[in-house]
Design a protein around this motif. Sequence first.
Motif, PDB file in Angstrom:
ATOM      1  N   THR B 289       0.939  -1.381  -0.277  1.00 34.46           N
ATOM      2  CA  THR B 289       0.366   0.011   0.159  1.00 34.46           C
ATOM      3  C   THR B 289       1.196   1.153  -0.004  1.00 34.46           C
ATOM      4  O   THR B 289       0.611   2.183   0.261  1.00 34.46           O
ATOM      5  N   ASN B 290       2.388   1.227   0.036  1.00 36.25           N
ATOM      6  CA  ASN B 290       3.127   2.593  -0.300  1.00 36.25           C
ATOM      7  C   ASN B 290       3.273   3.004  -0.987  1.00 36.25           C
ATOM      8  O   ASN B 290       3.025   4.396  -0.942  1.00 36.25           O
ATOM      9  N   ARG B 291       2.437   2.727  -2.468  1.00 34.04           N
ATOM     10  CA  ARG B 291       2.298   3.668  -3.305  1.00 34.04           C
ATOM     11  C   ARG B 291       1.185   4.963  -3.639  1.00 34.04           C
ATOM     12  O   ARG B 291       0.729   5.797  -3.736  1.00 34.04           O
ATOM     13  N   LEU B 292      -0.491   3.904  -3.031  1.00 35.66           N
ATOM     14  CA  LEU B 292      -1.411   4.785  -2.570  1.00 35.66           C
ATOM     15  C   LEU B 292      -1.060   5.738  -2.052  1.00 35.66           C
ATOM     16  O   LEU B 292      -1.636   6.707  -1.702  1.00 35.66           O
ATOM     17  N   ARG B 293      -0.645   5.664  -0.373  1.00 40.91           N
ATOM     18  CA  ARG B 293      -0.723   6.158   0.748  1.00 40.91           C
ATOM     19  C   ARG B 293       0.276   7.236   0.174  1.00 40.91           C
ATOM     20  O   ARG B 293       0.222   8.501   0.847  1.00 40.91           O
ATOM     21  N   ASP B 294       1.087   7.573  -0.650  1.00 37.78           N
ATOM     22  CA  ASP B 294       1.912   8.555  -1.149  1.00 37.78           C
ATOM     23  C   ASP B 294       1.350   9.437  -1.653  1.00 37.78           C
ATOM     24  O   ASP B 294       1.048  10.189  -2.023  1.00 37.78           O
ATOM     25  N   LEU B 295       0.231   8.225  -2.950  1.00 35.93           N
ATOM     26  CA  LEU B 295       0.059   9.562  -3.631  1.00 35.93           C
ATOM     27  C   LEU B 295      -1.375  10.496  -2.444  1.00 35.93           C
ATOM     28  O   LEU B 295      -1.676  11.122  -2.951  1.00 35.93           O
ATOM     29  N   PHE B 445      11.622  17.582  10.955  1.00 38.43           N
ATOM     30  CA  PHE B 445      12.501  17.880   9.937  1.00 38.43           C
ATOM     31  C   PHE B 445      12.725  16.818   8.111  1.00 38.43           C
ATOM     32  O   PHE B 445      12.726  16.685   7.004  1.00 38.43           O
ATOM     33  N   ASN B 446      12.134  15.405   8.418  1.00 38.23           N
ATOM     34  CA  ASN B 446      11.791  14.510   7.686  1.00 38.23           C
ATOM     35  C   ASN B 446      10.310  14.641   6.619  1.00 38.23           C
ATOM     36  O   ASN B 446      10.479  14.164   5.534  1.00 38.23           O
ATOM     37  N   ASP B 447       9.703  15.044   7.276  1.00 33.70           N
ATOM     38  CA  ASP B 447       8.787  15.391   5.753  1.00 33.70           C
ATOM     39  C   ASP B 447       9.096  16.528   4.850  1.00 33.70           C
ATOM     40  O   ASP B 447       8.837  16.645   4.073  1.00 33.70           O
ATOM     41  N   LEU B 448       9.855  17.585   5.623  1.00 37.89           N
ATOM     42  CA  LEU B 448      10.409  18.628   4.319  1.00 37.89           C
ATOM     43  C   LEU B 448      11.488  17.852   3.252  1.00 37.89           C
ATOM     44  O   LEU B 448      11.646  18.211   2.183  1.00 37.89           O
ATOM     45  N   TYR B 449      12.281  16.774   3.967  1.00 36.95           N
ATOM     46  CA  TYR B 449      12.970  16.157   3.426  1.00 36.95           C
ATOM     47  C   TYR B 449      12.453  15.531   2.177  1.00 36.95           C
ATOM     48  O   TYR B 449      12.457  15.125   1.194  1.00 36.95           O
ATOM     49  N   VAL B 450      11.320  14.535   2.905  1.00 38.81           N
ATOM     50  CA  VAL B 450      10.595  13.636   2.117  1.00 38.81           C
ATOM     51  C   VAL B 450       9.939  14.380   0.487  1.00 38.81           C
ATOM     52  O   VAL B 450       9.521  14.504  -0.456  1.00 38.81           O
ATOM     53  N   GLN B 451       9.168  15.194   1.489  1.00 40.38           N
ATOM     54  CA  GLN B 451       8.111  16.103   0.030  1.00 40.38           C
ATOM     55  C   GLN B 451       9.423  17.040  -1.016  1.00 40.38           C
ATOM     56  O   GLN B 451       9.221  17.181  -2.086  1.00 40.38           O
ATOM     57  N   GLN B 452      10.317  17.680  -0.350  1.00 38.95           N
ATOM     58  CA  GLN B 452      11.858  18.057  -1.588  1.00 38.95           C
ATOM     59  C   GLN B 452      12.064  16.810  -2.423  1.00 38.95           C
ATOM     60  O   GLN B 452      11.722  16.975  -3.722  1.00 38.95           O
ATOM     61  N   GLN B 453      12.427  15.593  -1.509  1.00 37.75           N
ATOM     62  CA  GLN B 453      12.431  14.330  -2.200  1.00 37.75           C
ATOM     63  C   GLN B 453      11.194  13.613  -3.453  1.00 37.75           C
ATOM     64  O   GLN B 453      11.540  13.720  -5.202  1.00 37.75           O
ATOM     65  N   ASP B 454      10.028  14.405  -3.491  1.00 38.86           N
ATOM     66  CA  ASP B 454       9.031  13.964  -4.039  1.00 38.86           C
ATOM     67  C   ASP B 454       8.735  14.999  -4.911  1.00 38.86           C
ATOM     68  O   ASP B 454       8.178  14.273  -6.174  1.00 38.86           O
ATOM     69  N   LEU B 455       8.471  16.294  -4.382  1.00 42.11           N
ATOM     70  CA  LEU B 455       8.686  16.993  -6.035  1.00 42.11           C
ATOM     71  C   LEU B 455       9.920  16.514  -6.775  1.00 42.11           C
ATOM     72  O   LEU B 455       9.637  16.718  -7.906  1.00 42.11           O
ATOM     73  N   ALA B 456      10.674  16.897  -6.363  1.00 46.32           N
ATOM     74  CA  ALA B 456      12.067  16.164  -7.485  1.00 46.32           C
ATOM     75  C   ALA B 456      11.414  15.043  -8.521  1.00 46.32           C
ATOM     76  O   ALA B 456      11.752  14.891  -9.331  1.00 46.32           O
ATOM     77  N   ARG B 457      11.022  14.237  -7.399  1.00 43.06           N
ATOM     78  CA  ARG B 457      10.818  12.604  -8.565  1.00 43.06           C
ATOM     79  C   ARG B 457       9.071  13.136  -9.283  1.00 43.06           C
ATOM     80  O   ARG B 457       9.413  12.872 -10.996  1.00 43.06           O
ATOM     81  N   LEU B 458       8.188  14.497  -9.202  1.00 44.29           N
ATOM     82  CA  LEU B 458       7.649  14.717  -9.602  1.00 44.29           C
ATOM     83  C   LEU B 458       7.767  15.256 -11.405  1.00 44.29           C
ATOM     84  O   LEU B 458       7.475  14.947 -12.620  1.00 44.29           O
ATOM     85  N   LEU B 459       8.722  15.917 -10.914  1.00 46.52           N
ATOM     86  CA  LEU B 459       9.626  16.421 -11.918  1.00 46.52           C
ATOM     87  C   LEU B 459       9.743  15.199 -13.181  1.00 46.52           C
ATOM     88  O   LEU B 459      10.138  15.939 -14.362  1.00 46.52           O
ATOM     89  N   ALA B 460      10.187  14.602 -12.884  1.00 48.16           N
ATOM     90  CA  ALA B 460      10.612  13.375 -13.772  1.00 48.16           C
ATOM     91  C   ALA B 460       9.102  12.666 -14.516  1.00 48.16           C
ATOM     92  O   ALA B 460       9.319  13.073 -15.825  1.00 48.16           O
ATOM     93  N   LYS B 461       8.017  13.174 -13.814  1.00 46.66           N
ATOM     94  CA  LYS B 461       6.542  12.584 -13.676  1.00 46.66           C
ATOM     95  C   LYS B 461       6.156  13.402 -14.112  1.00 46.66           C
ATOM     96  O   LYS B 461       5.310  14.722 -14.215  1.00 46.66           O
ATOM     97  N   ALA B 462       6.418  13.911 -15.890  1.00 47.49           N
ATOM     98  CA  ALA B 462       6.356  15.636 -16.814  1.00 47.49           C
ATOM     99  C   ALA B 462       4.746  15.915 -17.378  1.00 47.49           C
ATOM    100  O   ALA B 462       4.201  14.348 -17.511  1.00 47.49           O
ATOM    101  N   PRO B 463       4.417  16.593 -17.254  1.00 42.83           N
ATOM    102  CA  PRO B 463       2.489  16.470 -17.818  1.00 42.83           C
ATOM    103  C   PRO B 463       2.646  15.857 -19.180  1.00 42.83           C
ATOM    104  O   PRO B 463       3.627  16.232 -19.942  1.00 42.83           O
ATOM    105  N   GLU B 464       1.754  15.862 -19.859  1.00 43.89           N
ATOM    106  CA  GLU B 464       1.987  15.161 -20.874  1.00 43.89           C
ATOM    107  C   GLU B 464       1.812  16.210 -22.120  1.00 43.89           C
ATOM    108  O   GLU B 464       2.896  16.170 -23.013  1.00 43.89           O
ATOM    109  N   ASN B 465       1.383  17.021 -22.033  1.00 43.04           N
ATOM    110  CA  ASN B 465       1.528  18.275 -22.927  1.00 43.04           C
ATOM    111  C   ASN B 465       3.053  18.717 -22.727  1.00 43.04           C
ATOM    112  O   ASN B 465       3.143  19.432 -21.921  1.00 43.04           O
ATOM    113  N   PRO B 466       3.459  19.051 -23.390  1.00 42.73           N
ATOM    114  CA  PRO B 466       5.599  19.713 -23.701  1.00 42.73           C
ATOM    115  C   PRO B 466       5.217  21.044 -23.127  1.00 42.73           C
ATOM    116  O   PRO B 466       6.407  21.530 -22.299  1.00 42.73           O
ATOM    117  N   SER B 467       3.750  21.619 -24.075  1.00 40.29           N
ATOM    118  CA  SER B 467       4.316  22.979 -23.287  1.00 40.29           C
ATOM    119  C   SER B 467       4.597  23.899 -21.898  1.00 40.29           C
ATOM    120  O   SER B 467       4.398  24.586 -21.019  1.00 40.29           O
TER     121      SER B 467
END
Lengths: 249, 516
Positions: B289-295, B445-467
């Motif tokens: 259930t990790n992934r669902l919780r992350d989302l 401290f950890n939440d802020l760390y994890v959030q930064q990681q999460d956001l960095a991962r979101l960068l990789a998941k770019a929206p479909e519209n390239p613009s």
Amino acid sequence: MKIIALYSLKGGVGKTTACVNLAYFAAAGGARTLVCDLDPQGSASYFFRVRGEKKFGAKKLLQGGDDFIRNIKGTDYENLDLLPAKMGYRSLDIVLHGLKGSQKRLKTILNKVCDDYEYIFLDCPPSINLMAENVFMAADAILVPLKPSSLPLVTYDKLLAFFDKKGFKTSSIYTFFSMVESRKSLHKQAMMEMAEAGEKRLLSSAIPYRSIVEKMAFNREPLPCFEPGKKVSQNYEDLWDELKNKMKS
Amino acid sequence: MQIRLAKPTVFRFADDMTLDFFEDELQQAFPCKLLETENVALTYFDTFDWRLYRNNFVLLHNGKRYELRTIADQKIVAAFNSETIVQLGFWREFPSPELQQILRPVLDIRAAQPIFVLQRICKKYALLNKDEKTVLRLQLEYNASPVASGDDQKLCFLHINPVRGYDDELAKLTFWLEKAGLRQIASNFNVIASQFSLRPPGEYSSKFNLQLSKENSVGETLQIIFRDLLSVIRQNENGVRDDIDTEFLHDFRVAIRRTRSALSQIKGVLSDEDAAYWKKQFSEVGGMTNRLRDLDVYLLKEEDYLALAPESLVAGLKPVFRSLASDRKKEHRKIAEWLNSEKYRAVMREWEAFLDKDDSFTQGARAAKVVQKTASQFIYKKYLKILRNGKRLDARSPDQELHDLRIECKKLRYLLEFFKSLYPEKEISQMIQQLKLLQENLGDFNDLYVQQQDLARLLAKAPENPSDIKVSAAAIGGLIGILYQRQLQVRLNFSKVFARFGRKKSVSMFEKLFAA
């Protein structure tokens, strides 16, 4: 909290019926409302079927202790309480004369319940004395019913003159035509004259003379309770709405 | 005002008294008038963990409108007309701004659901005096299950609404009611809910709250703890599957984490093979259930993130969250299927059977020992470790070390909560409170760390519209910067918070309680 006094120097002009019906509409609109029956005749108390405690009278009221609060009774209607009249109130004026700050006594007493009520209606006896001065000091609105014949108009002018002389603000006075018989030319003429004179204090809602209004004393309840559909009930409601808005502005 | 006015009261009928009988008796004893009779179907709402009930509220729908009342005096706090019944209501979904405002802090992220329905006949009476003036207002209430059933489910109450200035009449009626066998109760809701709700009111709480016995062995105690945790897991399964709100999954996961923590921390009770086997099983179950919780966490923070980002970048974040929401939908479907799967069910069945076998808990060397002493040893050892490790840390220590300390604190927290009931309540609460403050710092401290990681991962998941990509990337980059600054600030506070945790007074309190 707004204090509204139903006052007339002359009796039999529909003062108490107006007081009861207006207070009823105020409470029905959701506002916590208190009627103080200051008239020793106790007609308002009779309409609401409320009897006062035995050991209560002018002195107890004016001393301003908790006795006054303890004597307030709930009526049959939500949000509507009543301080019943006592025959002892006929000595209100005498008691007042012996007290300090005698002109502001009533205001001080009513202030004790200012958090409990949005509106306080005073049903006043027809007289012009120290008690009446207390009412004028305390009230935010002094509502004077006028029967459109010449004599009430004369007494109304007298009241204004009294206010001027004593230095009360006439801006808190409001008046309306009561017990209007539209068939009587005398009534029509009197109403027209006053309208033409541009009397600012005159409310546009008027209460016609109807025998069902007199039935209130027989049924012992406010008119809208037993004749909700009748035009005259609507007239009282209009009068309340108009006064309420006037007090806001 | 100085005068005390009589308050509304409620009486419960004796079990054998019918409404008709009572009405006859009342009418003979007092002049009264029937004002109106109502027959309504009522639907009561609450969250799974009874948040309304715990905050002294009752939310119901009577076919015409919603009413939010206080439990104690049944006063209407807010109401709004609506004939449709919300089946699943987050505070936002109740269509009245007034109600939303009250519900928001109470429900928070939980959804209110219908918890039970009943049919109520309500008869309003006025008690009169000789002037036919109303001196008391009464309300007779007859509640029954809308589904006809063999068990005679009826509950009758009498509500009294006093009229100001008629206390003598109230006293007279109260005396008469008591003689007639009616009992005054604090609130009719508790009685109604206990009878008509499938779950007793207030029963479920996400907090671990188990009354243990000092006489039990470590083995027996662990068995009790596991059973309690299993029941939490079971109770939350439906909510996860039906996707009622995100807290079901959260509680489900916490119960699994607690189970894993107990498996690895309360050593020497199960056989080594059993312990290793179940650790592995639960690690898998939790991991599913990790992934669902992350989302869930991303989406729950959507509002915060949008508020944090400069206005020019908000537009760039929106497509990211839209895409996350659609991912979550897919992931939830997967988890719902998994919960129904034979694989998951088999593991749970096996665990249940394992818990029912008493000799599962007699294998280890510590199993037969009396619980308290062993619990104290576990707790004290973990405490010393935290003190030791924490003292070494300062503002320049690597992130990983702070992270490790956070994990140790969490383990200690679970131990304290497991065994809380074995120790004096006041002292143990104080200790948990002190630990909580430290955990909050480390957690932030950890939440802020994890959030930064999460956001960095979101960068990789770019929206479909390239613009959109460039705008989204800029938005996320901006957010990471803000979070990093905050993280630095939290870290600066760590030394202060830890010094408080490790000061002499609290160390000696720990010693007194657990080292003796």
